[in-house]
Design a protein around this motif. Structure first.
Motif, PDB file in Angstrom:
ATOM      1  N   LEU A 140       0.706  -1.244  -0.014  1.00 34.33           N
ATOM      2  CA  LEU A 140       0.071  -0.057   0.029  1.00 34.33           C
ATOM      3  C   LEU A 140       0.737   1.260   0.115  1.00 34.33           C
ATOM      4  O   LEU A 140       0.547   2.277  -0.503  1.00 34.33           O
ATOM      5  N   GLU A 141       1.922   1.205   0.650  1.00 36.14           N
ATOM      6  CA  GLU A 141       2.715   2.488   0.524  1.00 36.14           C
ATOM      7  C   GLU A 141       3.286   2.583  -0.722  1.00 36.14           C
ATOM      8  O   GLU A 141       3.596   3.718  -1.045  1.00 36.14           O
ATOM      9  N   GLU A 143       1.865   1.742  -3.446  1.00 35.31           N
ATOM     10  CA  GLU A 143       0.813   2.282  -4.228  1.00 35.31           C
ATOM     11  C   GLU A 143       0.364   3.758  -3.975  1.00 35.31           C
ATOM     12  O   GLU A 143       0.191   4.625  -5.159  1.00 35.31           O
ATOM     13  N   ARG A 144       0.486   4.321  -2.893  1.00 31.50           N
ATOM     14  CA  ARG A 144       0.455   5.481  -2.234  1.00 31.50           C
ATOM     15  C   ARG A 144       1.379   6.286  -2.986  1.00 31.50           C
ATOM     16  O   ARG A 144       1.181   7.488  -3.538  1.00 31.50           O
ATOM     17  N   ASP A 145       2.615   5.920  -3.142  1.00 34.60           N
ATOM     18  CA  ASP A 145       3.672   6.799  -3.477  1.00 34.60           C
ATOM     19  C   ASP A 145       3.483   6.987  -5.322  1.00 34.60           C
ATOM     20  O   ASP A 145       3.889   8.054  -5.804  1.00 34.60           O
ATOM     21  N   THR A 149      -3.509   5.553  -4.544  1.00 34.45           N
ATOM     22  CA  THR A 149      -4.376   5.538  -3.502  1.00 34.45           C
ATOM     23  C   THR A 149      -4.516   6.910  -2.895  1.00 34.45           C
ATOM     24  O   THR A 149      -3.570   7.728  -3.273  1.00 34.45           O
ATOM     25  N   ALA A 151      -3.762  10.219  -0.848  1.00 34.34           N
ATOM     26  CA  ALA A 151      -2.512  10.762  -0.405  1.00 34.34           C
ATOM     27  C   ALA A 151      -2.618  10.469   1.222  1.00 34.34           C
ATOM     28  O   ALA A 151      -1.599  10.516   2.065  1.00 34.34           O
ATOM     29  N   LEU A 153      -4.026   8.095   2.881  1.00 36.29           N
ATOM     30  CA  LEU A 153      -4.436   6.711   3.131  1.00 36.29           C
ATOM     31  C   LEU A 153      -3.047   6.372   4.123  1.00 36.29           C
ATOM     32  O   LEU A 153      -1.811   6.643   3.865  1.00 36.29           O
ATOM     33  N   ASP A 154      -3.466   5.545   5.126  1.00 31.97           N
ATOM     34  CA  ASP A 154      -2.231   5.267   6.312  1.00 31.97           C
ATOM     35  C   ASP A 154      -1.832   3.651   6.004  1.00 31.97           C
ATOM     36  O   ASP A 154      -2.912   2.802   6.479  1.00 31.97           O
ATOM     37  N   PRO A 155      -0.919   3.275   5.155  1.00 31.20           N
ATOM     38  CA  PRO A 155      -0.661   1.895   5.041  1.00 31.20           C
ATOM     39  C   PRO A 155      -0.809   0.982   6.257  1.00 31.20           C
ATOM     40  O   PRO A 155      -1.484  -0.140   6.128  1.00 31.20           O
ATOM     41  N   VAL A 192      -9.829   1.308   0.763  1.00 36.24           N
ATOM     42  CA  VAL A 192      -8.706   1.958  -0.500  1.00 36.24           C
ATOM     43  C   VAL A 192      -9.532   2.579  -1.750  1.00 36.24           C
ATOM     44  O   VAL A 192      -8.817   2.889  -2.604  1.00 36.24           O
ATOM     45  N   GLY A 195      -9.132   7.775  -5.166  1.00 38.79           N
ATOM     46  CA  GLY A 195      -7.757   7.961  -5.743  1.00 38.79           C
ATOM     47  C   GLY A 195      -7.631   7.533  -7.157  1.00 38.79           C
ATOM     48  O   GLY A 195      -8.687   7.470  -7.964  1.00 38.79           O
TER      49      GLY A 195
END
Length: 204
Positions: A140-141, A143-145, A149, A151, A153-155, A192, A195
C-alpha cells in the motif's frame, strides 16, 4: 515441531489437501487421522509416520496455509502499478478463506495442543498474520507513492484493519455460516476506494 520421519513435500501436501477436502465437504467434526488418510487414498499409518500426532498435523496444516498466504501477500510487490489496488488486495485476503480455511483454523484453536504449537511457531518467526500485515502495508505504501491510493491513506492502519478483519472472520466462520468473502471484499473496497482506482476506471 519436527515429524518423526523426513516428510517429503509431496506427502505433506497430499495429506493437507485431503484434510481440506474433508473439512469442506463434511465439516471439522469429521476430520480425523483416519478420514484424512482415507481421503488421500494412502496407508492409515502414513500420517503418523510423518507427524508426531494429529494435533501436530492440524497445527502444521494451519501454518502451511499461513505461509502460503504470506507468500501471496509478498508477491503484491510485483503488482505495484498494475490492475486495481482493491483487486490486488482482495486476492490476498480471500486466500485466507480458500479450501475450508476457516474451519481448519477453528479446529486448530479448538484443540489446545494444536493451538499451542501454532502460537509457539508464530512466536518463533513462522509466517503468520504479522508477516501478511507487513507485506500488505509495504504494498500500500508503494501504491500511495504512485498516487494510486489517496494521499491520506495510512498503509499500516489499512493493513491492520484488513488482516485483523480477516483473522476475526477466519476464527469465527464455520461450514454453514455466511460466506465471509463478500464482507471482506466490501471492506477492501471501502478502505482503499478513491484515488487512482477511480481514475483507472476499475481496469484490471
Amino acid at each position: 515441531m519436527s515429524p518423526r520421519g523426513v516428510a517429503t513435500p509431496d506427502v505433506r501436501e497430499r495429506l493437507f489437501a485431503a484434510a481440506e477436502r474433508v473439512v469442506e465437504r463434511d465439516g471439522p467434526g469429521a476430520l480425523t487421522s483416519r478420514s484424512v488418510t482415507t481421503e488421500a487414498g494412502c496407508a492409515k499409518g502414513l500420517l503418523h509416520a510423518h507427524f508426531e500426532g494429529f494435533d501436530e498435523f492440524v497445527a502444521e496444516l494451519c501454518l502451511d496455509r499461513f505461509a502460503r498466504t504470506t507468500a501471496s501477500a509478498r508477491a503484491l510487490t510485483g503488482l505495484v502499478g498494475r490492475g486495481t489496488v482493491a483487486g490486488n488486495l482482495d486476492t490476498v485476503v480471500q486466500a485466507l478463506f480458500d479450501s475450508g480455511g476457516p474451519a481448519v483454523s477453528g479446529l486448530a484453536m479448538a484443540r489446545p495442543a494444536a493451538a499451542l504449537r501454532v502460537r509457539e511457531a508464530l512466536a518463533a518467526g513462522a509466517p503468520g498474520f504479522a508477516s501478511i500485515e507487513a507485506a500488505v502495508a509495504a504494498y500500500l505504501e508503494a501504491e500511495r507513492d504512485l498516487g494510486r491510493t489517496p494521499a491520506s491513506l495510512d498503509p499500516a492502519s489499512v493493513a491492520l484493519a484488513l488482516v485483523g478483519a480477516g483473522h476475526h472472520l477466519l476464527m469465527t466462520a464455520w461450514p454453514g455460516s455466511p460466506d465471509p468473502r463478500p464482507a471482506v471484499r466490501r471492506l477492501v473496497t471501502a478502505l482503499v476506494a478513491g484515488g487512482a482506482d477511480e481514475a483507472d476506471g476499475g481496469a484490471a
